[in-house]
Design a protein around this motif. Structure first.
Motif, PDB file in Angstrom:
ATOM      1  N   LYS A 129       0.833  -1.207   0.000  1.00  0.00           N
ATOM      2  CA  LYS A 129       0.000   0.000   0.000  1.00  0.00           C
ATOM      3  C   LYS A 129       0.870   1.261   0.000  1.00  0.00           C
ATOM      4  N   ASP A 130       1.905   1.269   0.859  1.00  0.00           N
ATOM      5  CA  ASP A 130       2.799   2.431   0.880  1.00  0.00           C
ATOM      6  C   ASP A 130       3.553   2.570  -0.442  1.00  0.00           C
ATOM      7  N   PHE A 131       3.918   1.435  -1.036  1.00  0.00           N
ATOM      8  CA  PHE A 131       4.632   1.460  -2.314  1.00  0.00           C
ATOM      9  C   PHE A 131       3.786   2.141  -3.387  1.00  0.00           C
ATOM     10  N   MET A 139      -0.714  -1.735 -13.054  1.00  0.00           N
ATOM     11  CA  MET A 139       0.564  -1.701 -12.334  1.00  0.00           C
ATOM     12  C   MET A 139       0.344  -1.843 -10.835  1.00  0.00           C
ATOM     13  N   CYS A 140      -0.641  -1.128 -10.298  1.00  0.00           N
ATOM     14  CA  CYS A 140      -0.898  -1.192  -8.858  1.00  0.00           C
ATOM     15  C   CYS A 140      -1.428  -2.578  -8.466  1.00  0.00           C
ATOM     16  N   THR A 141      -2.260  -3.168  -9.313  1.00  0.00           N
ATOM     17  CA  THR A 141      -2.761  -4.510  -9.011  1.00  0.00           C
ATOM     18  C   THR A 141      -1.623  -5.519  -8.974  1.00  0.00           C
ATOM     19  N   MET A 142      -0.661  -5.352  -9.883  1.00  0.00           N
ATOM     20  CA  MET A 142       0.483  -6.257  -9.898  1.00  0.00           C
ATOM     21  C   MET A 142       1.272  -6.181  -8.590  1.00  0.00           C
ATOM     22  N   MET A 143       1.444  -4.975  -8.052  1.00  0.00           N
ATOM     23  CA  MET A 143       2.200  -4.849  -6.803  1.00  0.00           C
ATOM     24  C   MET A 143       1.395  -5.353  -5.613  1.00  0.00           C
ATOM     25  N   LYS A 144       0.043  -5.229  -5.668  1.00  0.00           N
ATOM     26  CA  LYS A 144      -0.772  -5.758  -4.561  1.00  0.00           C
ATOM     27  C   LYS A 144      -0.638  -7.273  -4.470  1.00  0.00           C
ATOM     28  N   HIS A 189       1.971  -8.948  -4.837  1.00  0.00           N
ATOM     29  CA  HIS A 189       3.255  -9.295  -4.229  1.00  0.00           C
ATOM     30  C   HIS A 189       3.432  -8.642  -2.853  1.00  0.00           C
ATOM     31  N   ALA A 190       2.323  -8.365  -2.193  1.00  0.00           N
ATOM     32  CA  ALA A 190       2.412  -7.755  -0.859  1.00  0.00           C
ATOM     33  C   ALA A 190       3.116  -8.688   0.123  1.00  0.00           C
ATOM     34  N   ALA A 191       2.875  -9.990   0.016  1.00  0.00           N
ATOM     35  CA  ALA A 191       3.518 -10.937   0.948  1.00  0.00           C
ATOM     36  C   ALA A 191       5.029 -10.962   0.743  1.00  0.00           C
ATOM     37  N   SER A 192       5.489 -10.903  -0.507  1.00  0.00           N
ATOM     38  CA  SER A 192       6.930 -10.915  -0.765  1.00  0.00           C
ATOM     39  C   SER A 192       7.599  -9.664  -0.209  1.00  0.00           C
ATOM     40  N   LEU A 193       6.936  -8.522  -0.357  1.00  0.00           N
ATOM     41  CA  LEU A 193       7.501  -7.277   0.188  1.00  0.00           C
ATOM     42  C   LEU A 193       7.589  -7.341   1.712  1.00  0.00           C
ATOM     43  N   ALA A 194       6.540  -7.866   2.361  1.00  0.00           N
ATOM     44  CA  ALA A 194       6.564  -7.963   3.824  1.00  0.00           C
ATOM     45  C   ALA A 194       7.660  -8.927   4.283  1.00  0.00           C
ATOM     46  N   TYR A 195       7.827 -10.044   3.573  1.00  0.00           N
ATOM     47  CA  TYR A 195       8.875 -11.009   3.936  1.00  0.00           C
ATOM     48  C   TYR A 195      10.264 -10.389   3.779  1.00  0.00           C
ATOM     49  N   LEU A 196      10.501  -9.680   2.689  1.00  0.00           N
ATOM     50  CA  LEU A 196      11.814  -9.061   2.476  1.00  0.00           C
ATOM     51  C   LEU A 196      12.100  -7.982   3.510  1.00  0.00           C
ATOM     52  N   GLU A 197      11.083  -7.282   3.972  1.00  0.00           N
ATOM     53  CA  GLU A 197      11.312  -6.283   5.013  1.00  0.00           C
ATOM     54  C   GLU A 197      11.728  -6.954   6.323  1.00  0.00           C
ATOM     55  N   GLN A 198      11.097  -8.082   6.655  1.00  0.00           N
ATOM     56  CA  GLN A 198      11.513  -8.812   7.852  1.00  0.00           C
ATOM     57  C   GLN A 198      12.945  -9.325   7.720  1.00  0.00           C
ATOM     58  N   VAL A 199      13.286  -9.813   6.538  1.00  0.00           N
ATOM     59  CA  VAL A 199      14.654 -10.284   6.306  1.00  0.00           C
ATOM     60  C   VAL A 199      15.648  -9.127   6.428  1.00  0.00           C
ATOM     61  N   ARG A 200      15.280  -7.989   5.894  1.00  0.00           N
ATOM     62  CA  ARG A 200      16.184  -6.824   5.967  1.00  0.00           C
ATOM     63  C   ARG A 200      16.430  -6.419   7.418  1.00  0.00           C
ATOM     64  N   GLN A 201      15.365  -6.384   8.223  1.00  0.00           N
ATOM     65  CA  GLN A 201      15.534  -5.998   9.622  1.00  0.00           C
ATOM     66  C   GLN A 201      16.450  -6.982  10.352  1.00  0.00           C
ATOM     67  N   HIS A 202      16.293  -8.269  10.068  1.00  0.00           N
ATOM     68  CA  HIS A 202      17.137  -9.252  10.738  1.00  0.00           C
ATOM     69  C   HIS A 202      18.575  -9.178  10.245  1.00  0.00           C
ATOM     70  N   MET A 203      18.769  -8.974   8.937  1.00  0.00           N
ATOM     71  CA  MET A 203      20.124  -8.906   8.392  1.00  0.00           C
ATOM     72  C   MET A 203      20.851  -7.661   8.879  1.00  0.00           C
ATOM     73  N   SER A 204      20.117  -6.576   9.116  1.00  0.00           N
ATOM     74  CA  SER A 204      20.777  -5.366   9.619  1.00  0.00           C
ATOM     75  C   SER A 204      21.315  -5.561  11.027  1.00  0.00           C
ATOM     76  N   ARG A 205      20.777  -6.561  11.752  1.00  0.00           N
ATOM     77  CA  ARG A 205      21.277  -6.843  13.108  1.00  0.00           C
ATOM     78  C   ARG A 205      22.401  -7.872  13.121  1.00  0.00           C
ATOM     79  N   LEU A 206      22.716  -8.446  11.965  1.00  0.00           N
ATOM     80  CA  LEU A 206      23.808  -9.417  11.913  1.00  0.00           C
ATOM     81  C   LEU A 206      25.157  -8.716  12.071  1.00  0.00           C
TER      82      LEU A 206
END
Length: 677
Positions: free
Chosen positions: A16-18, A137-142, A144-161
């Motif tokens: 949604k923010d994207f 275009m917006c429907t296409m990104m909606k 993939h909302a799960a992939s974006l949320a998963y990558l954000e969680q991965v990014r937060q964890h990798m930043s703490r490595l």
């Protein structure tokens, strides 16, 4: 690259923010006003620009995400397996692949709808095509909302490595939970890892740094490992297994001989042998911890046999040894992280073994042979058979002998303390001079000027000679004062002719001074004054001019004639006698007509006379005719034009025009005015 900085990965927004970010950017960065009356080509370009800009925004942001996240196949195997352990490599690849697919589909949507917009025949059709393109275009990104949320969680964890360098000098600490791994790391590094009396306090890999032999070393504290099959180990344990499998480091296996960790020595020995394949081609050190609670000698015979088996494994032929004869004479190092006994020795042993192994690997490689072939060690050769023993100064031998006899030797520091301390005492360097005679040490150092000693030119009787010269000078001054009245000149009385000449000189000097002061006061800006004022004595006459020119042998007739003709004014025309005598009434009319004619002719004559007078050069101006005068006037006007252009009244004018014009710095500006300034 073997080392990544995962903290630089940009935040991954939600779907949604994207969508809000991209659409608001398109609205702000592209034109927003279009009218039905515009040409159809202009309308098409307006909406094509909207679609292209939106597609570019999606493409840039998705490309940034795909570039920031590391690729599993391009990173070091340690990072690759660590990503697989923490986040599931397949899921991670799938999320990045979905974003890559979405980027390609959005590019294709933009390309198709831009092609359709080229054939739009009205504003309404173009607008609907634009809406359809952005909506897809917006429907296409909606999707993939799960992939974006998963990558954000991965990014937060990798930043703490932690930032781990797989290729640097590393000490890897491993073992059962709660055996003292974190305590050892806190003692040898500047890290501050949490230490608690329960298992699995450390849930991830921690990094610390220490120094040994002027080199920086990396110490890794790994989570505890349990003795169970590989497929049953959890994520925390698999981090340690990954580090052991892929990092080229010295392995420090910590054994708790007090069994306060909750595991017996047999269990720790079984774990050691179960993970032994991970120690291949790596230096290995087994350290016995918590010796402050239990001693090795106090252990049971069975436990000591287990420790002996581990020692023999460490001293096996597959591992590089450091000892006197062979590995069998080596003992397992002991330490206590509580009292810090033996901690430094264990660290030094680990570092030495890793350095020796790295040197051996370099020597075994092909590059070492190439380098050794290019090296040449030069050995000095004796040039003769003379013996050259070391030369020791005599004063140093004497000092050593005095020290051997027990005599107290006073040093410069002792003298400094005896004579007021630092800043007050001044060291005497003259006493160390090596001269033929010791009495010369404190002689005055000669002053040399131009290669000559100044003392050689000093006269010892200089003061007596100076007093004699001063006495002679005083006598000469008294004699000069006594003969002063004899040197005064005697003036003779002036004759009548000299007096008359002196008066004329004084009068002439007085006139020159007065003329100079007059010119100086007006500064050359005086107006032309009449001849009567300029020549009050009346000496500037034609007769005097004629006499002066004839005395020089020149013919003065033409000059006198020209001067007289210029001095004559225009004679006033007399009215005829018939107007003076009077007559009938027609005479008055004739008189009136004549007067009008004369007035008109006098006006025109006055203008021409004024013009001629203006063009005629003034006397004393240095101009020979009217043309020269006109030319001089024109040059003066040209010279003045430069000053006039600067809006100044003259050369001395320093007036500056208004710096802040009112129309630029006052008043309000209405809508539509700002873009023109």
């Amino acid at each position: 690259m073997s080392q990544y900085n995962f903290k630089k990965i940009a935040t991954v927004p939600t779907a949604k923010d994207f969508i809000d970010i991209v659409l608001s950017k398109t609205q702000r960065q592209t034109p927003t006003v279009i009218h039905r009356g515009y040409a159809i080509t202009r309308i098409r370009q307006f909406y094509m620009r909207k679609v292209k800009y939106t597609q570019q925004s999606w493409h840039e942001k998705l490309s940034r995400i795909l570039e920031d996240f590391p690729r599993v196949d391009d990173v070091h195997p340690f990072y690759s397996d660590l990503l697989n352990v923490l986040y599931d490599k397949d899921h991670y690849k799938l999320a990045l692949g979905q974003l890559n697919t979405a980027r390609n589909i959005i590019d294709k949507i933009s390309k198709d709808y831009v092609k359709l917009l080229k054939y739009g025949d009205s504003l309404y059709r173009c607008k609907q095509l634009k809406r359809a393109a952005m909506g897809r275009m917006c429907t296409m990104m909606k999707k993939h909302a799960a992939s974006l949320a998963y990558l954000e969680q991965v990014r937060q964890h990798m930043s703490r490595l932690p930032s781990i360098d797989p290729n640097t000098r590393t000490i890897l600490v491993c073992g059962y939970p709660n055996v003292g791994k974190s305590s050892f790391m806190n003692k040898v590094t500047r890290a501050d890892v949490e230490v608690q009396p329960y298992a699995f306090t450390t849930k991830s890999i921690y990094v610390g740094h220490t120094d040994y032999k002027y080199l920086r070393w990396q110490v890794l504290d790994t989570p505890g490992i349990l003795d169970r099959p590989l497929d049953e180990r959890n994520t925390i344990e698999m981090q340690s297994i990954t580090a052991l499998a892929h990092l080229r480091a010295v392995v420090l296996y910590v054994v708790d001989i007090s069994e306060q960790c909750g595991f017996t020595i047999k269990q720790q020995s079984d774990l050691f042998h179960s993970i032994a394949p991970l120690f291949a081609n790596k230096p290995l050190v087994v350290a016995l911890n918590k010796t402050d609670v239990a001693k090795v000698e106090e252990l049971k015979e069975s436990d000591r046999e287990l420790l002996e088996d581990m020692r023999k494994f460490v001293a096996g032929p597959s591992t590089l040894q450091l000892g006197e004869d062979d590995g069998e004479h080596q003992q397992l190092p002991t330490m206590s992280t509580l009292s810090e006994d033996g901690v430094a020795d264990v660290k030094n042993l680990c570092c030495d073994r890793l350095l020796a192994m790295r040197v051996e690997q370099k020597l075994a490689g092909r590059r070492a042979g190439d380098i050794l072939n290019r090296l040449h060690v030069a050995q000095p050769k004796a040039r003769d058979s003379k013996s050259r023993p070391p030369s020791i100064p005599a004063n140093l031998e004497e000092m050593k002998a005095r020290k051997a006899r027990g005599e107290k030797i006073i040093t410069e520091k002792d003298l400094q303390e005896q004579n007021g301390g630092a800043g007050v005492y001044s060291a005497d360097f003259n006493k160390h001079y090596l001269l033929a005679n010791d009495e010369w040490k404190y002689d005055v150092v000669p002053e040399i000027y131009n290669g000559k000693n100044v003392a050689d030119f000093i006269d010892p009787e200089i003061e007596a000679k100076l007093a004699e010269l001063e006495r002679e000078e005083e006598e000469l001054e008294k004699q000069w004062e006594a003969e002063a009245h004899l040197r005064e000149p005697k003036e003779a009385p002036l004759t009548e002719e000299e007096k008359q000449l002196l008066g004329e000189i004084k009068l002439r000097r007085k006139k020159l001074v007065a003329e100079h002061r007059r010119k100086k006061s007006v500064a050359g800006n005086s107006s032309k004054i009449p001849a009567s004022k300029a020549d009050p004595e009346g000496k500037r006459t034609t007769r005097n001019m004629k006499d002066s020119l004839e005395s020089m042998g020149l013919d003065a007739d033409k000059a006198v004639e020209r001067a007289r003709s210029q001095s004559r004014g225009r004679k006033r025309e007399r009215s005829s006698s018939r107007f003076q005598e009077g007559g009938d009434g027609d005479v008055d009319e004739d008189m009136e007509g004549v007067e009008k004619k004369r007035t008109h002719s006098s006006r025109s004559r006055s203008k021409s006379v004024a013009k001629r007078v203006a063009q005629t050069p003034a006397s004393g101006s240095g101009l020979k005719n009217a043309e020269a005068n006109i030319k001089a006037q024109r040059l003066a006007d040209l010279a003045q034009r430069k000053s006039s252009k600067k809006a100044r009244s003259g050369e001395g004018d320093r007036v500056i025009v208004t710096k802040m014009p009112k129309h630029l710095f006052s008043g309000k500006r209405g809508n539509g005015k700002t873009d023109r300034r």
